[in-house]
Design an enzyme around this catalytic site. Structure first.
Site, short mmCIF file in Angstrom:
data_model
loop_
_atom_site.label_atom_id
_atom_site.label_comp_id
_atom_site.label_asym_id
_atom_site.label_seq_id
_atom_site.Cartn_x
_atom_site.Cartn_y
_atom_site.Cartn_z
N HIS A 1 0.82 -1.22 0.00
CA HIS A 1 0.00 0.00 0.00
C HIS A 1 0.85 1.27 0.00
O HIS A 1 0.34 2.35 0.28
CB HIS A 1 -0.91 0.02 1.23
CG HIS A 1 -1.81 -1.17 1.34
ND1 HIS A 1 -2.72 -1.50 0.38
CD2 HIS A 1 -1.91 -2.12 2.32
CE1 HIS A 1 -3.37 -2.60 0.75
NE2 HIS A 1 -2.89 -3.00 1.91
N HIS B 1 -7.82 -4.24 -0.91
CA HIS B 1 -7.27 -5.57 -1.16
C HIS B 1 -8.10 -6.31 -2.21
O HIS B 1 -7.91 -7.51 -2.42
CB HIS B 1 -7.26 -6.40 0.13
CG HIS B 1 -6.58 -5.73 1.26
ND1 HIS B 1 -7.27 -5.06 2.26
CD2 HIS B 1 -5.26 -5.60 1.56
CE1 HIS B 1 -6.41 -4.56 3.12
NE2 HIS B 1 -5.18 -4.87 2.72
#
Length: 316
Positions: free
Chosen positions: A44, A203
């Protein structure tokens, strides 16, 4: 990756001697200060590593791609960040993170280090408030908490401001392609070339609607409508804005989104105090973007404007 970021930013970051997945701010922890520890899975970036530095997080515990860090690096972060006034844990509301950070807090208590947790839950695509995920709004929530800690506020005040910032942060995104994990190089889900998914998680968690690809203005309008319906702002209110790339979407497209977003906020007589556009909370190679509005009052604006100096982000 962790070796590379420390080599690239030696003035900001170091690695804990206890655990090589614990990244510590060189100019962050100090006696008498509430420590701020953030963390989660890698993939991320610049969340979480990029937000470690003076005025923001004191340390970050890093897990495998899209996987929670285990308790050991979390404990190493807390030991490094502890200035004798307690340690605040902040991370997204995901089951693995909750389990491992809670285990770390229990183990730290045996060494007389108090750790409290504030979960980030800014993803309004999830209707159940208890299950809301922490997504790109982490950017504003961590910033507020980091400023409170940096100004040497009490543990209770740091926790209060962190919870207040979370409650005033609203995010929703759109996915245009699936991401693939490095170990598989296989897309995590199927999304057609002419399809998009509104409300997709970072995700690849399911969103609220899948449909034909639409224009940037149309997508922005749909997301803004949902955010404003929940936020319900009054004319004259002030916000900070984040238009975030999920990884593969270029700045060109993000600025087109920001243009439409600015028009919509002006129409609602909402004042934009500050804007950030770019990749701040990504999802590997996923194409897509998210919009975050962070509602400001005098206190939260002061926290947002407080200086910080991190490897991948600076303010003030």
């Amino acid at each position: 990756m962790l070796e590379g970021i420390v080599l690239a930013h030696p003035e900001h970051l170091t690695v804990s001697s206890e655990n090589n997945r614990a990244i510590i701010a060189k100019d962050g922890p100090r006696p008498g200060k509430v420590g701020l520890v953030i963390g989660g899975g890698s993939g991320h970036e610049p969340t979480f590593l990029g937000f470690v530095g003076r005025g923001l997080a004191d340390a970050a515990a890093i897990g495998n791609v899209f996987a929670s860090p285990p308790p050991d690096p979390i404990i190493a972060c807390a030991n490094a960040a502890s200035g004798g006034e307690g340690v605040l844990f902040m991370y997204g509301n995901y089951a693995g993170d909750v389990m491992n950070f809670d285990m770390a807090a229990e183990m730290l208590a045996m060494d007389d280090i108090e750790a409290r947790t504030v979960l980030t839950t800014d993803d309004i695509a999830v209707e159940d408030l208890e299950r809301r995920r922490g997504v790109a709004g982490n950017f504003f929530i961590f910033k507020a908490a980091g400023a409170a800690c940096d100004t040497m506020m009490s543990f209770d005040e740091c926790e209060r401001i962190a919870r207040k910032a979370n409650a005033q942060t609203y995010t929703m995104g759109v996915g245009l392609t699936a991401c693939s994990l490095p170990q598989t190089r296989v897309p995590g889900f199927d999304l057609g070339a002419e399809e998009m998914e509104i409300g997709l998680g970072i995700h690849g968690e399911p969103g609220v609607r899948r449909g034909p690809l639409a224009s940037a203005d149309a997508v922005t309008d749909e997301i803004v409508d949902k955010i404003l319906a929940e936020m319900d702002p009054e004319p004259g209110e002030k916000v900070a804005v984040l238009v975030n790339s999920l990884g593969a979407t270029p700045l060109m497209e993000l600025y087109i989104v920001n243009r439409r977003l600015s028009q919509r906020l002006k129409d609602r007589q909402i004042d934009v105090h500050a804007t950030w556009v770019g990749p701040y909370c990504t999802s590997m190679d996923m194409a897509g973007m998210s919009i975050t509005l962070h509602r400001l009052d005098g206190e939260l604006q002061a926290m947002l404007d407080h200086p910080c100096d991190c490897a991948m982000f600076r303010a003030g």
